[in-house]
Design a protein around this motif. Sequence first.
Motif, PDB file in Angstrom:
ATOM      1  N   GLY A  91      45.531  38.126  17.424  1.00 15.15           N
ATOM      2  CA  GLY A  91      45.316  39.477  17.912  1.00 15.15           C
ATOM      3  C   GLY A  91      44.307  40.257  17.091  1.00 15.15           C
ATOM      4  O   GLY A  91      43.660  41.171  17.594  1.00 15.15           O
ATOM      5  N   LEU A  92      44.153  39.898  15.825  1.00 20.05           N
ATOM      6  CA  LEU A  92      43.236  40.622  14.948  1.00 20.05           C
ATOM      7  C   LEU A  92      41.814  40.061  14.944  1.00 20.05           C
ATOM      8  O   LEU A  92      40.945  40.608  14.279  1.00 20.05           O
ATOM      9  CB  LEU A  92      43.781  40.636  13.515  1.00 20.05           C
ATOM     10  CG  LEU A  92      45.033  41.472  13.310  1.00 20.05           C
ATOM     11  CD1 LEU A  92      45.538  41.329  11.880  1.00 20.05           C
ATOM     12  CD2 LEU A  92      44.792  42.923  13.650  1.00 20.05           C
ATOM     13  N   ARG A  93      41.579  38.993  15.665  1.00 22.96           N
ATOM     14  CA  ARG A  93      40.218  38.440  15.691  1.00 22.96           C
ATOM     15  C   ARG A  93      39.348  39.257  16.641  1.00 22.96           C
ATOM     16  O   ARG A  93      39.832  39.932  17.540  1.00 22.96           O
ATOM     17  CB  ARG A  93      40.219  36.971  16.078  1.00 22.96           C
ATOM     18  CG  ARG A  93      40.609  36.700  17.485  1.00 22.96           C
ATOM     19  CD  ARG A  93      40.685  35.208  17.773  1.00 22.96           C
ATOM     20  NE  ARG A  93      41.270  34.976  19.072  1.00 22.96           N
ATOM     21  CZ  ARG A  93      40.579  34.981  20.198  1.00 22.96           C
ATOM     22  NH1 ARG A  93      39.292  35.169  20.184  1.00 22.96           N
ATOM     23  NH2 ARG A  93      41.186  34.770  21.349  1.00 22.96           N
ATOM     24  N   GLN A  94      38.041  39.175  16.412  1.00 17.68           N
ATOM     25  CA  GLN A  94      37.083  39.933  17.214  1.00 17.68           C
ATOM     26  C   GLN A  94      36.807  39.223  18.533  1.00 17.68           C
ATOM     27  O   GLN A  94      36.592  38.023  18.568  1.00 17.68           O
ATOM     28  CB  GLN A  94      35.771  40.067  16.449  1.00 17.68           C
ATOM     29  CG  GLN A  94      35.864  40.937  15.219  1.00 17.68           C
ATOM     30  CD  GLN A  94      35.529  42.369  15.533  1.00 17.68           C
ATOM     31  OE1 GLN A  94      34.704  42.630  16.376  1.00 17.68           O
ATOM     32  NE2 GLN A  94      36.178  43.290  14.843  1.00 17.68           N
ATOM     33  N   ASP A  97      33.028  41.324  22.799  1.00 14.88           N
ATOM     34  CA  ASP A  97      32.505  42.685  22.961  1.00 14.88           C
ATOM     35  C   ASP A  97      32.710  43.550  21.723  1.00 14.88           C
ATOM     36  O   ASP A  97      32.382  44.730  21.719  1.00 14.88           O
ATOM     37  CB  ASP A  97      33.121  43.356  24.186  1.00 14.88           C
ATOM     38  CG  ASP A  97      34.615  43.589  24.037  1.00 14.88           C
ATOM     39  OD1 ASP A  97      35.202  43.096  23.050  1.00 14.88           O
ATOM     40  OD2 ASP A  97      35.191  44.255  24.906  1.00 14.88           O
ATOM     41  N   GLY A  98      33.250  42.988  20.657  1.00 16.70           N
ATOM     42  CA  GLY A  98      33.418  43.716  19.405  1.00 16.70           C
ATOM     43  C   GLY A  98      34.795  44.318  19.205  1.00 16.70           C
ATOM     44  O   GLY A  98      35.137  44.715  18.095  1.00 16.70           O
ATOM     45  N   ARG A  99      35.587  44.408  20.258  1.00 18.39           N
ATOM     46  CA  ARG A  99      36.949  44.934  20.130  1.00 18.39           C
ATOM     47  C   ARG A  99      37.871  43.829  19.630  1.00 18.39           C
ATOM     48  O   ARG A  99      37.533  42.653  19.656  1.00 18.39           O
ATOM     49  CB  ARG A  99      37.443  45.443  21.478  1.00 18.39           C
ATOM     50  CG  ARG A  99      36.727  46.686  21.950  1.00 18.39           C
ATOM     51  CD  ARG A  99      37.160  47.122  23.318  1.00 18.39           C
ATOM     52  NE  ARG A  99      38.600  47.251  23.435  1.00 18.39           N
ATOM     53  CZ  ARG A  99      39.254  47.219  24.593  1.00 18.39           C
ATOM     54  NH1 ARG A  99      38.604  47.041  25.717  1.00 18.39           N
ATOM     55  NH2 ARG A  99      40.561  47.350  24.630  1.00 18.39           N
ATOM     56  N   LEU A 100      39.059  44.213  19.210  1.00 19.81           N
ATOM     57  CA  LEU A 100      40.045  43.225  18.797  1.00 19.81           C
ATOM     58  C   LEU A 100      40.635  42.541  20.024  1.00 19.81           C
ATOM     59  O   LEU A 100      40.819  43.167  21.073  1.00 19.81           O
ATOM     60  CB  LEU A 100      41.160  43.889  17.993  1.00 19.81           C
ATOM     61  CG  LEU A 100      40.768  44.497  16.652  1.00 19.81           C
ATOM     62  CD1 LEU A 100      41.970  45.149  16.000  1.00 19.81           C
ATOM     63  CD2 LEU A 100      40.183  43.439  15.731  1.00 19.81           C
TER      64      LEU A 100
END
Length: 132
Positions: A91-94, A97-100
Amino acid sequence: MNQQWISFGVGLLVGGLSVSACWGLFWSAIGTVGLVRRTCGWRVVLNGLTVGVVPLMLVAGLCWWHGRADGASSAFGLGMMGVPIVLLGFGLRQAPDGRLAGAHMLDGVRHLIDELLGRHHECVGCSEEHQH
């Protein structure tokens, strides 16, 4: 040493099944609200209950079996934390589009909840800028 690896593996199974059970019970609660509002059918509730109850029964069986063999140990506790930590890492990976990635998943969950609960069905084509 082998007993600790077995405890760790059983902990991984219990942790993964517990996450699945929580996810199923969450969706059965959403489905129950949708059923009361008549925006979804019994199938959503039954699927949620199945995904919630079957893993709980497997967890109970594994804990009973493991409790008789070894009891609670630190290896078992570390194993139980394995699956939630892996999910948190995913869940914490990018995302591209740059969001998590977790933010994308939460957006999808919100959209599905809105569909199951029937939000915005009476206002075709609204931009969801108003409160219901």
